[in-house]
Write a protein that holds these residues in place. Structure first.
Motif: not given
Length: 797
Positions: A590-598
Motif C-alpha cells: 500500500l501507500l505506493d508500495r511503501a507499506l507492506q501489510l499482511n
C-alpha cells in the motif's frame, strides 16, 4: 498477569504502524525511492512473490539475518513471535514449535512436527539445530500444515533455509567478532566467483567459540571427606561451561546451457559443548532444592543448586566409581560433553524439458554422529550418569515436474523417496546398583546397563497439484499427497549388571526383534487466491498434515520388553499425528508500495498429537502416547513501512494464539488436560522495530541504527494441571553500523536482550527429586541467553 500491558503493546504497535520484518529491508537513503522490494519465496516449491503465495509465511532475507548477526535457528526464532526454538538435553535435542505445536524433544525416536528444509533437502533431524547457519540468503518460516509440498513431518510447518550461491562477480568477505558477556568469538571467511563461463564456486567457513555460557555453582566442599561419596570430581565454583562450532560449505553451480543447471552443496560441521544439560537450570518449587535419595543405604544426596535463573549450573562430573569401562564417559575423564559431526550434501538439477515443462531433481544425504556423556541428578555426586551415541544416516531423492502453459490450467507433480537409518546406543546408571552391589562380578563394570536400538525407515510418497486460473485475477489450487512409511526396529541388551537380571530386567545378550510400524496417509489441500488489485491479494486455504508414528526407544530394558508381556509391543507403538483445518489471509503493498501489510486468521485441529512425558518419581522413565485432540487458532498481522522520512523504516507484528486440548486427555499423572492451554503457547505476543539509514558524504561513510522490541505474554512451561508458568516479558535489541561508502569495510555494535532478561523455554520434573510439603517435584528446563554485546568487523572486496 499483565493483560493491560498486552493491550498497551498492541496499541503501541498499531499506532506506530510497525510490525515484524517480512523480508529483506533494502538500505534506504535520501536518493532511494520510497518503495519496498518484492519478496520472492518458494513455499510451493516454485519461485513466486510473497503476495502470490497462498501460504502463511514469514521470510527473512540476508539483511534481516545480519541485523542482529543471527547464526543459529534459536536466534532466528528470537525475531519471530510465533516461533519457539530451544535445545534439549537428550532425545532429539531440539524443541521447535510454531503456533504452539511441536514435538517432545526427549525421545530420539520422535520426528519433528516442524520440518527443516535446507537447500531443498527436507530433514526430520532435530539435532541440526546445533549447526550454524551463516552465509544465508533467506530463511522462510511456513506456518501450519505443509504436507502437500514438503511431505511428512511438516504437520506444524516448515523452516526452509537457503544458503547463498556463487554470483557472476568475484566476492571476498572476512568477518570477525567478539561478544563480551559470554566471552564469545566468531570468524567467517567467504570466497566466491566464476570459475568459467558456465561454472561458479563458493566457499564459506565459520568458527565460533563461546567460553562462558554457564557458570558452575558447585562448591569446593563437595570434595570434603565427610561428603556421602568422597572422591567426587565435581567442578569448582566459578568454572565455566561453553561450546564450539566449526562449519564449512562448498557450492558448485554449473550452467552448461541456458536450459540446464546443476547445483552441488557440501557442508561439514562440528559442534562441541560441555554437556547439553548444563544449559538447564533447577527450578526449586519450594524455595530450596529438593534432595535426592541414593540406593546406598542411609544416604540422601543434597541439591546444591542456587535456585536462581541466572546462567549457572549445578551439573557435576560423573563419579569416578562409575567410570570403569563406561562407554563414552571416559572420553573427557567423566566431565560432561556433547559432540556432533554433521555431513550435509544436496544436489539440485533443473532442466527445461520444453518451453512449458520444467524438471527438478533433488538428491540429499545427511549424516550425523553424536556422542554425549553427563549426569542428570543436579547433585555433587555424579550419579544418574548416562552416555549416548546416535548415528543417523538419511538418503533422499525427489523428482518434480512443473508446467507453465499459456492456458488456464497448469500442474506440478512429484515423487519422493527417503531411507533413514538410526542407531541409538544408550549406557546408563539410572539405578546406580554398583553403590549397593559393587561392580559386576563378571565384567567388572560399574554402570547399570547398555541398550542399543536400530530403526530403519523407508518412505515413498507422491503428490500432484493442479492450478486453474479461473480468471486472470482468480486462481484455484487443488492437490493431494500420498505417503507410505515402514519402520523396523531391533533392540539389543549387550550388557546388564548381574544384580539387575530377571525377573525385573532383561539378561545380558537379549535381542528383541520383529518390531514394525506401518502407515499410509492421504493429505489433500485446496486454496483459492484472488488478486483484488495489483497491490492487494486475498486467499483462503484448507490444509491437512501428517506426521508418522513409530516405535519408542526410551523404555528401560526391563522384562516389559519381553514377548512374554501381553502388552508387548503395543505399549512401544505410538500412532501417526494428523492435522486439518484452514486459514484466510491477505497480502498487500500500500501507500505506493511503501507499506507492506499482511494478515492471517487460522483454525486447525490436531488428532493423536504425539506426546512424551517423564515419570520422574517412580520408574524414572519417559512414556510415549498420543493426545486425543488439540486445537490451535489465532490471528497474525505483520507489516513493514518504508516511511517518507529518508532512511527510516518501521516493522513489527502482533500475534494472538489460542492453543488448547479440546478432548479428554489423561496424562502420565492421571490428570485430564481437556480444556487446558498448551505449553509454549503465549496468548499474545508481538514485536516492533525501527531502522534508520543515512550517510556522511564528507567522510564517505554510511551509518545505520536500529532498535527492536519483543513482547511475550505468560505461557505454560509444561503440559500438566499445575504447570510452571513463565511470566510475561520484554526483550530489547539494538544495533549500530558504520561502513565505507564503497562498502569495503564495516564496523558493527550489536546488542541482544539488552536488559539481560532470562526466561525459561520449557520445563520437566527433575529426575529423583523428593517432593516436600507442596507435593510437587523440582523442575529443570533450558533458559534463554542473557544480554549479548557483539563488536564485529567486516572486510569485503
Amino acid at each position: 498477569m499483565g493483560r493491560p500491558k498486552v493491550r498497551g503493546v498492541i496499541g503501541a504497535i498499531i499506532w506506530g504502524g510497525c510490525m515484524l520484518p517480512m523480508g529483506t529491508l533494502a538500505s534506504s537513503t535520501a536518493d532511494d525511492p520510497v518503495v519496498l522490494e518484492e519478496i520472492v519465496v518458494t513455499a510451493r516449491r516454485q519461485e513466486e512473490t510473497l503476495r502470490d503465495a497462498p501460504v502463511a509465511i514469514t521470510a527473512l532475507g540476508s539483511d534481516d539475518l545480519e541485523r542482529y548477526q543471527s547464526r543459529t535457528l534459536e536466534q532466528v526464532a528470537a525475531q519471530l513471535p510465533d516461533l519457539t526454538i530451544h535445545k534439549a538435553s537428550s532425545g532429539t535435542h531440539a524443541g521447535i514449535f510454531i503456533r504452539g505445536i511441536g514435538s517432545s524433544a526427549s525421545s530420539a525416536a520422535f520426528e519433528q512436527s516442524v520440518a527443516l528444509n535446507i537447500d531443498g533437502v527436507t530433514s526430520n533431524l532435530g539435532r541440526l539445530l546445533f549447526d550454524t547457519y551463516f552465509d544465508t540468503q533467506q530463511v522462510q518460516v511456513l506456518k501450519g500444515p505443509q504436507s502437500l509440498y514438503f511431505g511428512k513431518s511438516a504437520s506444524a510447518g516448515v523452516i526452509s533455509v537457503t544458503s547463498k550461491d556463487p554470483g557472476e562477480e568475484f566476492e571476498f568477505e572476512a568477518r570477525a567478532g567478539y561478544e563480551s558477556e559470554y566471552d564469545q568469538t566468531h570468524l567467517e571467511l567467504i570466497l566466491s566467483g566464476p570459475v568459467s563461463d558456465t561454472l561458479g564456486a563458493r566457499l564459506a567457513v565459520s568458527r565460533a567459540v563461546r567460553e562462558e555460557l554457564y557458570r558452575s555453582v558447585l562448591p569446593r566442599s563437595a570434595l570434603d571427606p565427610n561428603h556421602p561419596l568422597p572422591g567426587s570430581t565435581a567442578r569448582s565454583a566459578n568454572e565455566f561451561f561453553g561450546e564450539k562450532v566449526s562449519a564449512g560449505r562448498f557450492t558448485l553451480l554449473w550452467t552448461p546451457v541456458d536450459a540446464v543447471s546443476a547445483k552441488l552443496k557440501v557442508a561439514l560441521s562440528e559442534f562441541e559443548s560441555d554437556g547439553a544439560i548444563a544449559g538447564f537450570e533447577n527450578v526449586c518449587v519450594e524455595g530450596t532444592g529438593q534432595p535426592q535419595p541414593s540406593l546406598r543405604s542411609g544416604i540422601v544426596l543434597p541439591n546444591v543448586d542456587d535456585c536462581a535463573i541466572n546462567s549457572t549450573t549445578s551439573v557435576g562430573d560423573i563419579h569416578p566409581a562409575f567410570l570403569v569401562d563406561f562407554p563414552l564417559a571416559q572420553k573427557e575423564g567423566g566431565r560432561p560433553y556433547l559432540d556432533t559431526e554433521t555431513t550435509f550434501v544436496s544436489l539440485t538439477v533443473d532442466a527445461a524439458l520444453t518451453p512449458q515443462l520444467d524438471l527438478t531433481v533433488v538428491g540429499g544425504y545427511v549424516e550425523q554422529d553424536l556422542l554425549q556423556a553427563e549426569t542428570t541428578d543436579f547433585t555433587t555426586n555424579g550419579t544418574g550418569a548416562q552416555g549416548h551415541q546416535h548415528d543417523d544416516k538419511t538418503t533422499s531423492l525427489e523428482v518434480r515436474l512443473a508446467s507453465a502453459y499459456d492456458g488456464p490450467l497448469n500442474f506440478m507433480a512429484g515423487l519422493y523417496y527417503q531411507d533413514h537409518e538410526q542407531t541409538f546406543r544408550f549406557s546408563q546408571n539410572a539405578v546406580n546398583v554398583a553403590l549397593v552391589a559393587g561392580p559386576d562380578p563378571i565384567t567388572g563394570r560399574s554402570y547399570d546397563w547398555q541398550k542399543n536400538q536400530v530403526v530403519d525407515s523407508e518412505v515413498w510418497s507422491g503428490f500432484v497439484a493442479a492450478y486453474w486460473d479461473i480468471t486472470p485475477a482468480l486462481q484455484l489450487t487443488a492437490g493431494v499427497r500420498y505417503t507410505d512409511e515402514t519402520k523396523k526396529a531391533v533392540f539389543e541388551i549387550p550388557y546388564m549388571h548381574a544384580a539387575l537380571q530377571p525377573p525385573v530386567f532383561l539378561p545380558s545378550g537379549s535381542v528383541i526383534e520383529g518390531l514394525k510400524f506401518e502407515d499410509d496417509n492421504v493429505s489433500p489441500e485446496v486454496s483459492i487466491r484472488w488478486k483484488a488489485t495489483d497491490e492487494v491479494t486475498l486467499y483462503a486455504a484448507y490444509k491437512t498434515g501428517f506426521k508418522s508414528g513409530g516405535i519408542d526407544n526410551s523404555a528401560l530394558p526391563s522384562t516389559t520388553l519381553s514377548p512374554l508381556n501381553p502388552e508387548f509391543p503395543d505399549f512401544l507403538i505410538y500412532d501417526s499425528e494428523e492435522a486439518k483445518g484452514g486459514e484466510v489471509g491477505f497480502r498487500s503493498l500500500l501507500l505506493d508500495r511503501a507499506l507492506q501489510l499482511n494478515g492471517t486468521a487460522y483454525h486447525y485441529r490436531y488428532s493423536d498429537l504425539q506426546v512424551q512425558q517423564l515419570n520422574a518419581s517412580g520408574a524414572f522413565q519417559f512414556e510415549t502416547f498420543n493426545a486425543s485432540e488439540v486445537t490451535t487458532q489465532g490471528v497474525e498481522v505483520d507489516a513493514e513501512w518504508k516511511s517518507p522520512v529518508p532512511g527510516l523504516s518501521l516493522r513489527g507484528a502482533v500475534v494472538y494464539l489460542d492453543a488448547e486440548y479440546t478432548d479428554p486427555f489423561i496424562d502420565i499423572r492421571g490428570d485430564d488436560l481437556d480444556g487446558r492451554a498448551l505449553a509454549l503457547a503465549p496468548e499474545f505476543s508481538g514485536s516492533a522495530g525501527v531502522t534508520y539509514t543515512s550517510s556522511i558524504p564528507s567522510l564517505a561513510l554510511g551509518i545505520q541504527l536500529g532498535l527492536d522490541v519483543r513482547y511475550s505474554d505468560e505461557y505454560r512451561l509444561e503440559d500438566r494441571l499445575e504447570p510452571l508458568v513463565q511470566d510475561s516479558y520484554w526483550s530489547y535489541d539494538a544495533f549500530a553500523r558504520i561502513e565505507s561508502a564503497d562498502e569495503q569495510w564495516e564496523l558493527a555494535l550489536i546488542g541482544r536482550n539488552l536488559t539481560d532478561k532470562l526466561y525459561l523455554l520449557s520445563a520437566q520434573d527433575r529426575v529423583g527429586a523428593v517432593p516436600g510439603p507442596s507435593g510437587q517435584q523440582d523442575r529443570v528446563g533450558p533458559v534463554s541467553r542473557g544480554r549479548e554485546v557483539v563488536l564485529q568487523a567486516t572486510f569485503r572486496m
